[in-house]
Design an enzyme around this catalytic site. Structure first.
Site, PDB file in Angstrom:
ATOM      1  N   HIS A  75       1.021  -0.928  -0.071  1.00 56.46           N
ATOM      2  CA  HIS A  75       0.235   0.255  -0.125  1.00 56.46           C
ATOM      3  C   HIS A  75       1.156   1.055  -0.357  1.00 56.46           C
ATOM      4  CE1 HIS A  75      -3.560  -2.408   1.120  1.00 56.46           C
ATOM      5  NE2 HIS A  75      -2.804  -2.661   1.441  1.00 56.46           N
TER       6      HIS A  75
HETATM    7  O1  RIB Z   1      -5.419   0.682   4.184  1.00 56.55           O
HETATM    8  C1  RIB Z   1      -3.970   0.723   4.291  1.00 56.55           C
HETATM    9  C2  RIB Z   1      -3.040   1.269   5.169  1.00 56.55           C
HETATM   10  O2  RIB Z   1      -3.728   1.371   6.426  1.00 56.55           O
HETATM   11  C3  RIB Z   1      -1.894   1.867   4.957  1.00 56.55           C
HETATM   12  O3  RIB Z   1      -0.981   2.874   4.972  1.00 56.55           O
HETATM   13  C4  RIB Z   1      -1.523   0.944   5.897  1.00 56.55           C
HETATM   14  O4  RIB Z   1       0.030   1.236   6.159  1.00 56.55           O
HETATM   15  C5  RIB Z   1      -2.630   0.751   7.356  1.00 56.55           C
HETATM   16  O5  RIB Z   1      -2.351   1.744   7.444  1.00 56.55           O
END
Ligand code: RIB
Ligand code: CA
Length: 296
Positions: A233
């Site tokens: 992500h």
């Molecule tokens: O949905 C993914 C996000 O949520 C990323 O930033 C991960 O680190 C969590 O914070």
């Protein structure tokens, strides 16, 4: 020309990889890290941020802690993914310098001091710090060059609620404030990040330097339970900042679900929504190649 950035973050394993890529790649001039409660609590995200700078030997980069809770709501967390230390047991070196509090005031001071538009903010967690900057120092917020934020989902199912993503579900009111602010913003939603996945062969190939070795350790921890792959992500924010041509970005008008239902924080496309750019497509082989090149 290195991109001058401030990284707002809740490390968190994928945040950690994103930060180490930013530090190792030579593509960014990291002005500072600001931390926020998110994956785990603020004390831990701040400790982890300082530890990542120690891995890279960057005593020159300051860490400022910010919001320990969302604007209006009780915190949620992602301990199930990141472990209660935020790094699933991976130990980082001790901080090279003490972290300080007052992230939002520091953001304002830095943005007011530097040429307007010269600093981009890479947001990897809940947007609470950015929302507080907009509320408390609107003149400084207007000086942000480009806000690139990992969050939300448009067509993909959510990972917090059926249609909501963790960062945005953590502080829906902050998302609404940011989208309404008029700051040049690009969102990097699950629609893109779920396509950028890694497997154990990819991870092993990152080894060879101390930062690369730590990154591989963090990624193996992220692949816990022997999962064959997991989405990267937060690194997608750095990858889009470094190589926007590898992404397909659409203009949308978006609102945020501010209710108290399971989908609080979900993005809603509507004609009366706030104008924002949203990354919806990505050249996966190219961005994985770029990410790996950052550790060589
Ligand atoms: O949905 C993914 C996000 O949520 C990323 O930033 C991960 O680190 C969590 O914070
Ligand atoms: Ca994060």
């Amino acid at each position: 020309m290195k991109k001058r950035v401030i990284i707002d973050t809740d490390p968190g394993l994928d945040d950690a990889v994103a930060i180490l890529f930013a530090l190792a790649s030579g593509l960014f001039d990291v002005v500072g890290l600001t931390t926020v409660a998110g994956n785990i609590g603020l004390e831990r995200t701040t400790k982890n941020a300082a530890g990542l700078l120690a891995v890279a030997g960057r005593a020159d980069i300051p860490v400022f802690s910010g919001a320990e809770k969302a604007l209006l709501r009780d915190n949620i967390d992602a301990i199930v993914v990141h472990g209660d230390d935020g790094l699933r047991g991976i130990t980082l070196p001790p901080a090279l310098a003490p972290s300080r509090s007052g992230a939002v005031a520091w953001l304002a001071e830095t943005l007011r001091t530097e040429p307007s538009g010269s600093i981009d903010i890479l947001a990897l967690g809940p947007l609470t710090n950015i929302a507080q900057l907009i509320n408390q120092y609107p003149d400084a917020a207007d000086r942000i060059g480009h806000l690139i934020a990992m969050g939300g989902t448009v067509l993909e199912p959510g990972n917090a609620g059926p249609s909501s993503e963790f960062n945005f579900a953590s502080d829906p009111e902050a998302v609404a404030l940011v989208l309404h602010s008029g700051i040049r913003t690009t969102l990097v939603p699950l629609d893109v990040t779920r396509r950028v996945r890694l497997d154990t062969d990819y991870v092993e190939a990152l080894r060879g330097t101390s930062v690369g070795d730590t990154t591989a350790d963090l990624l193996f921890a992220y692949l816990q339970d022997d999962r064959r792959s997991r989405p990267l992500h937060d690194p997608c924010v750095m990858l889009l900042a470094a190589a926007p041509e590898l992404f397909g970005v659409d203009f949308m008008r978006l609102s945020v679900n501010l209710g108290d239902d399971v989908d609080a924080g979900a993005l809603i496309r509507r004609e009366t929504g706030s104008p924002v750019n949203v990354a919806m497509r990505v050249d996966v082989p190219a961005v994985l190649k770029l990410l790996a090149s950052g550790f060589r």
